[in-house]
Design an enzyme around this catalytic site. Sequence first.
Site, PDB file in Angstrom:
ATOM      1  N   ASN A 151      44.547  58.664 -11.630  1.00  0.00           N
ATOM      2  CA  ASN A 151      45.532  57.588 -11.466  1.00  0.00           C
ATOM      3  C   ASN A 151      45.005  56.216 -11.849  1.00  0.00           C
ATOM      4  O   ASN A 151      45.769  55.337 -12.246  1.00  0.00           O
ATOM      5  CB  ASN A 151      46.067  57.564 -10.034  1.00  0.00           C
ATOM      6  N   LYS A 174      31.890  61.792 -14.010  1.00  0.00           N
ATOM      7  CA  LYS A 174      32.808  62.820 -14.474  1.00  0.00           C
ATOM      8  C   LYS A 174      34.227  62.296 -14.240  1.00  0.00           C
ATOM      9  O   LYS A 174      34.733  62.334 -13.116  1.00  0.00           O
ATOM     10  CB  LYS A 174      32.570  64.129 -13.712  1.00  0.00           C
ATOM     11  N   PRO A 175      34.886  61.774 -15.289  1.00  0.00           N
ATOM     12  CA  PRO A 175      36.261  61.303 -15.108  1.00  0.00           C
ATOM     13  C   PRO A 175      37.231  62.474 -15.041  1.00  0.00           C
ATOM     14  O   PRO A 175      36.885  63.613 -15.388  1.00  0.00           O
ATOM     15  CB  PRO A 175      36.500  60.470 -16.377  1.00  0.00           C
ATOM     16  N   SER A 225      41.980  64.527  -4.130  1.00  0.00           N
ATOM     17  CA  SER A 225      42.784  65.172  -3.095  1.00  0.00           C
ATOM     18  C   SER A 225      41.926  65.557  -1.891  1.00  0.00           C
ATOM     19  O   SER A 225      40.717  65.785  -2.000  1.00  0.00           O
ATOM     20  CB  SER A 225      43.453  66.431  -3.659  1.00  0.00           C
ATOM     21  N   GLU A 246      36.969  59.375  -0.831  1.00  0.00           N
ATOM     22  CA  GLU A 246      38.232  58.646  -0.635  1.00  0.00           C
ATOM     23  C   GLU A 246      39.340  59.603  -1.038  1.00  0.00           C
ATOM     24  O   GLU A 246      39.474  59.947  -2.214  1.00  0.00           O
ATOM     25  CB  GLU A 246      38.267  57.364  -1.474  1.00  0.00           C
ATOM     26  N   LEU A 247      40.123  60.037  -0.051  1.00  0.00           N
ATOM     27  CA  LEU A 247      41.030  61.161  -0.248  1.00  0.00           C
ATOM     28  C   LEU A 247      42.490  60.725  -0.125  1.00  0.00           C
ATOM     29  O   LEU A 247      42.839  59.606  -0.446  1.00  0.00           O
ATOM     30  CB  LEU A 247      40.664  62.273   0.732  1.00  0.00           C
ATOM     31  N   CYS A 280      46.340  55.559  -4.135  1.00  0.00           N
ATOM     32  CA  CYS A 280      45.992  56.083  -2.811  1.00  0.00           C
ATOM     33  C   CYS A 280      46.497  55.190  -1.691  1.00  0.00           C
ATOM     34  O   CYS A 280      46.774  55.664  -0.591  1.00  0.00           O
ATOM     35  CB  CYS A 280      44.478  56.251  -2.703  1.00  0.00           C
ATOM     36  N   GLU A 378      51.695  63.692   1.466  1.00  0.00           N
ATOM     37  CA  GLU A 378      51.436  62.687   0.441  1.00  0.00           C
ATOM     38  C   GLU A 378      52.371  62.912  -0.742  1.00  0.00           C
ATOM     39  O   GLU A 378      52.575  64.029  -1.200  1.00  0.00           O
ATOM     40  CB  GLU A 378      49.984  62.762  -0.027  1.00  0.00           C
TER      41      GLU A 378
END
Length: 513
Positions: A151, A174-175, A225, A246-247, A280, A378
């Site tokens: 995102n 690693k994108p 996620s 960070e989820l 997020c 979500e």
Amino acid sequence: MTQTRTVTAAADSAPAGIAVDNPATGEVVGHVADTPAEEVVSAVLRARQAQAGWARLSPRTRAELFTRSRRWLLAHRQEITDSIVAENGKAEEDAIVEVVYCVSAFAYWAKHARRLLADTKVRSLSPFVLGRSMYTRRAPVGVVGVIGPWNNPLINSFGDAIPALAAGNAVVLKPSEYTPLTARLMEQMTRECGWPDGVFQVVTGAGATGQALVEAADFVMFTGSTKTGRAVAARAGERLIPCSLELGGKDALIVLADASVERAVNVALHGALFNAGQTCTSVERVYVEAPVYDEFVARLEERFREVTMGRPAGLGSTDLGAMTFPPQMGIVEDQVTDAVSRGARVLVGGHAAPGPGRFFEPTLLVNVDHTMKCMREETFGPTLPVMKVADAEEAVRLANDSEYGLQATIIGSNMARARQLAARLEAGCVTINDAQSNYLALGLPMGGWKASGVGVRHGAEGFRKYTKLQAISVNRFPMRRDLHMLPFAPSSYRFILRLVNAMYGKRLRSDQK
């Protein structure tokens, strides 16, 4: 998120790779390698070799490279913006925010790294360590593996690499396989700015590439996620390496009866629809006290109808871009359908837009409750359910009725009351009369509670997580033998007890009076 995708061949003569499409047009805009595990291990080994020399550089020397890189970003800002828009499908204004963030991050961490890495003196009143000099020092963890989401191809990928690099680590990024092209630009930047080889590397690929990085790195910074985050945390725990996660989130906004309705509407609109809701910290549910509910909904409906959606074509061309991740369209549609089937009413939008590209209309829902998916799961899309509540007590209770706890917002004019309510919200971040701008305050920690993650980014805590703590104790005046050493001497311990009584006994007697 680290969802897998179909691996295709770019051409008969080219190696197997991943096709990257523009979500706003459906056109393929590039190909990247699907890096196998053995190449990931090789990248980490190169990073580990380079890291030793990088760590030996002074913070000032690293800051000079950061300054050079910051200028490169500014000089190439349009190229970077175009890359983000092409692979992510977001509006150009959204992409500019990402560039500005990284420019400011280079400046901020260059300025503060030396202070955050400095030794810290420690004092103790224990009679057993009298005369000792004690301090803590920080050392880099080594090789940091950053696994970024789709995102925000720059902020949540390379943006997390900057403080790790400032702390003296090497980074392998690693994108997301859906948005890997901007990360490649950052690799180009480090080469052109004269960074040491191997200090920053990019490995592109799907889920297996990310798993290989978790297996090899010394620290993992993951954004994505909750499901994948749990898997990352479990493997990091087995390897006994630290990680920061960070989820997911289901961020609530509470509108109090004394709020400026116009401000509340603007905050809710922007918080819900920025980046088409694919953030997020997006506002995903709103609770409004009954006295201002009707006015708030009426004004919000007007503003929703003013929002434009479509293919980005420069500044001012659209407010909402595309949906980046193909399966997300189905999630948003399912939540809207579920809400309507349970009695919700769609005031604006509610449908996927016809192609080309992946777009979902900005959608405003009312008559919602917590039996509906849109209030509990979500969404990560351009929808906003609004619920009337009797009072702030009910709003706080419902806001906390969630497995997530990333961010929350309160809109009201009584600051004392707003702060009291903020302290009761089960979220790692709370904004008052604002939304999302806290993310751009690099000195302010940002992280989630509950299923929204572990650890923070930003602030001293978000920087020092990339370091190992070492405690040093120095006996400046060593005797041949200390009083407490073996073999025990009763006279020595009687003296120690008299010393303890002199140091603490008077205070104890005073406390008992």
